[in-house]
Design a protein around this motif. Structure first.
Motif, PDB file in Angstrom:
ATOM      1  N   GLU A   1       0.826  -1.210   0.000  1.00 51.35           N
ATOM      2  CA  GLU A   1       0.000   0.000   0.000  1.00 51.35           C
ATOM      3  C   GLU A   1       0.863   1.263   0.000  1.00 51.35           C
ATOM      4  O   GLU A   1       0.550   2.239  -0.679  1.00 51.35           O
ATOM      5  CB  GLU A   1      -0.926   0.004   1.213  1.00 51.35           C
ATOM      6  CG  GLU A   1      -2.034  -1.031   1.125  1.00 51.35           C
ATOM      7  CD  GLU A   1      -2.864  -1.107   2.387  1.00 51.35           C
ATOM      8  OE1 GLU A   1      -3.208  -0.037   2.938  1.00 51.35           O
ATOM      9  OE2 GLU A   1      -3.148  -2.230   2.834  1.00 51.35           O
ATOM     10  N   ALA A   2       1.942   1.238   0.772  1.00 47.30           N
ATOM     11  CA  ALA A   2       2.810   2.420   0.860  1.00 47.30           C
ATOM     12  C   ALA A   2       3.508   2.703  -0.468  1.00 47.30           C
ATOM     13  O   ALA A   2       3.802   3.860  -0.783  1.00 47.30           O
ATOM     14  CB  ALA A   2       3.844   2.226   1.967  1.00 47.30           C
ATOM     15  N   LEU A   3       3.755   1.674  -1.251  1.00 49.42           N
ATOM     16  CA  LEU A   3       4.477   1.845  -2.517  1.00 49.42           C
ATOM     17  C   LEU A   3       3.547   2.025  -3.715  1.00 49.42           C
ATOM     18  O   LEU A   3       4.026   2.082  -4.855  1.00 49.42           O
ATOM     19  CB  LEU A   3       5.411   0.649  -2.747  1.00 49.42           C
ATOM     20  CG  LEU A   3       6.551   0.513  -1.737  1.00 49.42           C
ATOM     21  CD1 LEU A   3       7.315  -0.777  -1.951  1.00 49.42           C
ATOM     22  CD2 LEU A   3       7.471   1.718  -1.784  1.00 49.42           C
ATOM     23  N   ALA A   4       2.250   2.150  -3.464  1.00 47.45           N
ATOM     24  CA  ALA A   4       1.287   2.336  -4.553  1.00 47.45           C
ATOM     25  C   ALA A   4       1.677   3.569  -5.378  1.00 47.45           C
ATOM     26  O   ALA A   4       2.020   4.621  -4.833  1.00 47.45           O
ATOM     27  CB  ALA A   4      -0.120   2.501  -3.996  1.00 47.45           C
ATOM     28  N   GLY A   5       1.656   3.409  -6.693  1.00 43.21           N
ATOM     29  CA  GLY A   5       1.954   4.526  -7.583  1.00 43.21           C
ATOM     30  C   GLY A   5       3.435   4.773  -7.810  1.00 43.21           C
ATOM     31  O   GLY A   5       3.808   5.722  -8.497  1.00 43.21           O
ATOM     32  N   ILE A   6       4.285   3.946  -7.238  1.00 44.13           N
ATOM     33  CA  ILE A   6       5.734   4.110  -7.420  1.00 44.13           C
ATOM     34  C   ILE A   6       6.219   3.013  -8.359  1.00 44.13           C
ATOM     35  O   ILE A   6       6.003   1.825  -8.109  1.00 44.13           O
ATOM     36  CB  ILE A   6       6.476   4.031  -6.063  1.00 44.13           C
ATOM     37  CG1 ILE A   6       5.995   5.164  -5.148  1.00 44.13           C
ATOM     38  CG2 ILE A   6       7.988   4.071  -6.265  1.00 44.13           C
ATOM     39  CD1 ILE A   6       6.495   5.071  -3.732  1.00 44.13           C
ATOM     40  N   SER A   7       6.870   3.418  -9.428  1.00 45.93           N
ATOM     41  CA  SER A   7       7.351   2.444 -10.413  1.00 45.93           C
ATOM     42  C   SER A   7       8.519   1.640  -9.838  1.00 45.93           C
ATOM     43  O   SER A   7       9.217   2.097  -8.930  1.00 45.93           O
ATOM     44  CB  SER A   7       7.799   3.149 -11.696  1.00 45.93           C
ATOM     45  OG  SER A   7       9.019   3.839 -11.467  1.00 45.93           O
ATOM     46  N   GLN A   8       8.725   0.463 -10.392  1.00 43.42           N
ATOM     47  CA  GLN A   8       9.850  -0.375  -9.966  1.00 43.42           C
ATOM     48  C   GLN A   8      11.174   0.341 -10.216  1.00 43.42           C
ATOM     49  O   GLN A   8      12.087   0.268  -9.404  1.00 43.42           O
ATOM     50  CB  GLN A   8       9.815  -1.725 -10.683  1.00 43.42           C
ATOM     51  CG  GLN A   8      10.846  -2.706 -10.154  1.00 43.42           C
ATOM     52  CD  GLN A   8      10.610  -3.090  -8.704  1.00 43.42           C
ATOM     53  OE1 GLN A   8       9.502  -3.449  -8.327  1.00 43.42           O
ATOM     54  NE2 GLN A   8      11.639  -3.008  -7.878  1.00 43.42           N
ATOM     55  N   THR A   9      11.261   1.065 -11.318  1.00 43.12           N
ATOM     56  CA  THR A   9      12.481   1.814 -11.642  1.00 43.12           C
ATOM     57  C   THR A   9      12.768   2.864 -10.577  1.00 43.12           C
ATOM     58  O   THR A   9      13.912   2.988 -10.104  1.00 43.12           O
ATOM     59  CB  THR A   9      12.346   2.485 -13.026  1.00 43.12           C
ATOM     60  OG1 THR A   9      12.090   1.469 -13.991  1.00 43.12           O
ATOM     61  CG2 THR A   9      13.599   3.249 -13.398  1.00 43.12           C
ATOM     62  N   ASP A  10      11.738   3.623 -10.192  1.00 41.55           N
ATOM     63  CA  ASP A  10      11.913   4.634  -9.147  1.00 41.55           C
ATOM     64  C   ASP A  10      12.282   3.992  -7.811  1.00 41.55           C
ATOM     65  O   ASP A  10      13.140   4.491  -7.084  1.00 41.55           O
ATOM     66  CB  ASP A  10      10.657   5.489  -8.982  1.00 41.55           C
ATOM     67  CG  ASP A  10      10.464   6.487 -10.110  1.00 41.55           C
ATOM     68  OD1 ASP A  10      11.425   6.710 -10.880  1.00 41.55           O
ATOM     69  OD2 ASP A  10       9.349   7.031 -10.217  1.00 41.55           O
ATOM     70  N   PHE A  11      11.637   2.890  -7.502  1.00 42.66           N
ATOM     71  CA  PHE A  11      11.934   2.221  -6.232  1.00 42.66           C
ATOM     72  C   PHE A  11      13.358   1.682  -6.225  1.00 42.66           C
ATOM     73  O   PHE A  11      14.069   1.809  -5.224  1.00 42.66           O
ATOM     74  CB  PHE A  11      10.929   1.106  -5.955  1.00 42.66           C
ATOM     75  CG  PHE A  11      11.147   0.464  -4.613  1.00 42.66           C
ATOM     76  CD1 PHE A  11      10.827   1.141  -3.445  1.00 42.66           C
ATOM     77  CD2 PHE A  11      11.699  -0.805  -4.511  1.00 42.66           C
ATOM     78  CE1 PHE A  11      11.052   0.572  -2.203  1.00 42.66           C
ATOM     79  CE2 PHE A  11      11.922  -1.380  -3.279  1.00 42.66           C
ATOM     80  CZ  PHE A  11      11.592  -0.692  -2.120  1.00 42.66           C
ATOM     81  N   ASP A  12      13.789   1.101  -7.325  1.00 34.80           N
ATOM     82  CA  ASP A  12      15.170   0.603  -7.412  1.00 34.80           C
ATOM     83  C   ASP A  12      16.170   1.735  -7.219  1.00 34.80           C
ATOM     84  O   ASP A  12      17.178   1.579  -6.511  1.00 34.80           O
ATOM     85  CB  ASP A  12      15.413  -0.094  -8.755  1.00 34.80           C
ATOM     86  CG  ASP A  12      14.635  -1.402  -8.893  1.00 34.80           C
ATOM     87  OD1 ASP A  12      14.138  -1.934  -7.882  1.00 34.80           O
ATOM     88  OD2 ASP A  12      14.513  -1.869 -10.047  1.00 34.80           O
TER      89      ASP A  12
END
Length: 151
Positions: free
Chosen positions: A115-126
């Motif tokens: 839920e906290a990472l909703a809307g965040i792309s895998q690229t941005d998270f990496d």
């Protein structure tokens, strides 16, 4: 890059506090304190660790961790077992009851992370994880004695 007065450290702190508050609110049904949950999770990761090792890992005073473990033993979440190679050392092990609860809490934590990472792309998270790892490495270079307990 922003000047040193950037508020990224405050944002990190706020995010951490919000994670804790949300997790605590969801985990209330387990009737465990945050210290107890952290102890259970740490023991689960390193089954057989000593009470002293747990205190160091969680950056808690030995007397405080002793009280946490006493409560977990009384609630049938943790067992102290004698170390066969050192009679003075007690190894900490989770009970079946604790494994059930920690499994449920891991599911709860995973849902919260999702839920906290909703809307965040895998690229941005990496990229975010790489930046955090670099900040951590920089801080450890400044003072290697500040090794994080959550590694």
């Amino acid at each position: 890059m922003k000047t040193p007065d950037s508020s990224f450290a405050y944002n990190l702190h706020d995010v951490t506090c919000l994670f804790r508050k949300n997790f605590d609110r969801r985990a209330i049904r387990f009737d465990l304190t945050r210290a107890q949950w952290r102890a259970l999770k740490s023991i689960r990761r390193r089954e057989g660790m000593s009470q002293a090792e747990l205190a160091e890992f969680l950056e808690m005073e030995p007397i405080a961790i002793g009280r946490v473990i006493d409560r977990l033993v009384a609630a049938d979440f943790v067992e102290r077992r004698a170390d066969p190679s050192d009679r003075r050392r007690w190894c900490l092990h989770l009970t079946a009851k604790a494994h059930d609860v920690t499994d449920d809490m891991e599911v709860l934590a995973e849902a919260l992370r999702h839920e906290a990472l909703a809307g965040i792309s895998q690229t941005d998270f990496d990229a975010f994880e790489r930046v955090l790892a670099q900040i951590r490495a920089n801080l450890l270079t400044i003072d290697p004695t500040t090794e994080s307990s959550d590694s």
